[in-house]
Design an enzyme around this catalytic site. Structure first.
Site, mmCIF file in Angstrom:
data_model
loop_
_atom_site.group_PDB
_atom_site.id
_atom_site.type_symbol
_atom_site.label_atom_id
_atom_site.label_comp_id
_atom_site.label_asym_id
_atom_site.label_seq_id
_atom_site.Cartn_x
_atom_site.Cartn_y
_atom_site.Cartn_z
ATOM 1 N N ASP A 67 0.821 -1.208 0.000
ATOM 2 C CA ASP A 67 0.000 0.000 0.000
ATOM 3 C C ASP A 67 0.857 1.261 0.000
ATOM 4 O O ASP A 67 2.077 1.197 0.221
ATOM 5 C CB ASP A 67 -0.974 0.011 1.196
ATOM 6 N N ASN A 137 -7.961 -3.907 13.777
ATOM 7 C CA ASN A 137 -9.339 -4.163 13.316
ATOM 8 C C ASN A 137 -9.390 -5.320 12.303
ATOM 9 O O ASN A 137 -10.402 -5.522 11.643
ATOM 10 C CB ASN A 137 -9.947 -2.897 12.698
ATOM 11 N N HIS A 139 -7.523 -5.658 9.576
ATOM 12 C CA HIS A 139 -7.182 -5.368 8.170
ATOM 13 C C HIS A 139 -5.828 -5.974 7.786
ATOM 14 O O HIS A 139 -4.954 -6.167 8.626
ATOM 15 C CB HIS A 139 -7.245 -3.865 7.855
ATOM 16 N N GLU A 144 -9.937 -2.472 4.736
ATOM 17 C CA GLU A 144 -10.618 -2.229 6.005
ATOM 18 C C GLU A 144 -11.843 -3.137 6.123
ATOM 19 O O GLU A 144 -12.309 -3.703 5.124
ATOM 20 C CB GLU A 144 -11.029 -0.750 6.082
#
Ligand code: F6R
Length: 269
Positions: A67, A137, A139, A144
């Site tokens: 990313d 979370n 990811h 996400e």
């Protein structure tokens, strides 16, 4: 899914660095998928140290980062290109013309940038080993919660929790991006091998959901359950919520002699 529970973050980094060294020694022209963040830092620093000792060369290696932020330029010290230059590339003999990031400049169309990145990965022969960290979370990359499990490289808006988690890396007055280009889950699942690293108690719930939870878009890392050769390497602190921890420890001790005999990448023969 292979799950390896090691004593602490140091042991996790040793294990990860050793696998990357083995892969590069076995396949000097390999294609690595790389992550940024805190988790892989110790791995990258060990790779630099082992390069200096003459154990490996990155000259033939091609890399694709997972990313890159949108809204800051490549020279910004917060960009993932800068991170990789600082933490790994400047310390080894990699040819950075073969190091790729899914960047998207303000005037560029994120959709066509995403497709171009996918094509570049294909043209390079596909990723041999994808390194992943794990968001608290769940990811992986910046996929996400509730992203499509068939997603490809594209632009994503970060969740408030991810922005908050990463705010530790930004000075109070510094601009913190909330958009990023990220490989998709389908992109990650196409890598020949995937290794997910997670350390610390703050990752325990995400580790549990990724390994033992249902395969669900709510925990993006659970998609790795679908991958034929995914390994999750965690420390004891990140493993505390795993119901099957004892089984994973036992299976690892059973697997070790096989790996010692054939090597961890024996399937590449
Ligand atoms: C970074 C990335 C993210 C991180 C994750 C964990 O390139 O794709 O998924 O791996 O947010 O970050 P750390 O390691 O900082 O806890």
């Amino acid at each position: 899914m292979e799950v390896i529970i090691l004593d602490d973050a140091r042991a996790v980094a040793d294990w990860g660095a050793q696998r990357i060294v083995e892969l590069i020694q076995k396949k000097p022209q390999c294609v690595l998928g790389l992550a940024t963040g805190s988790t892989p830092l110790a791995i990258y620093h060990q790779l630099v140290a082992r390069f200096r000792q003459g154990e490996l060369s990155f000259a033939g290696v091609t890399t694709f980062n997972l990313d890159e932020y949108v809204g800051i330029d490549a020279e910004n010290p917060q960009s993932y290109r800068s991170y990789m230059a600082r933490e790994l590339f400047s310390g080894v003999d990699i040819d950075t013309r073969k190091s790729h990031f899914p960047n998207c400049e303000p005037a560029q169309n994120p959709r066509s940038r995403g497709s171009a990145y996918e094509q570049l990965i294909k043209d390079s022969g596909g990723i041999d080993l994808q390194i992943l960290g794990l968001g608290s979370n769940g990811h992986i990359g910046f996929n996400e919660p509730c992203s499509s499990l068939s997603s490809r490289t594209r632009i994503k808006t970060l969740t408030e929790s991810t922005v908050a988690d990463n705010s530790r890396l930004f000075a109070p007055e510094e601009y913190q991006p909330h958009l990023a280009m990220t490989m998709g889950i389908a992109t990650i699942l196409e890598a020949r091998r995937v290794m997910l690293f997670a350390t610390g108690a703050h990752k325990a719930a995400a580790v549990r959901d990724a390994i033992e939870g249902p395969l669900s878009a709510s925990c993006q890392a659970s998609a790795l359950q679908w991958h034929e050769r995914a390994t999750v390497i965690v420390d004891e602190a990140a493993a505390t919520l795993l119901k099957n921890a004892d089984y994973f420890r036992w299976a690892h001790s059973e697997n070790e002699p096989i790996m010692a005999q054939f090597g961890h990448f024996y399937e590449l023969d």
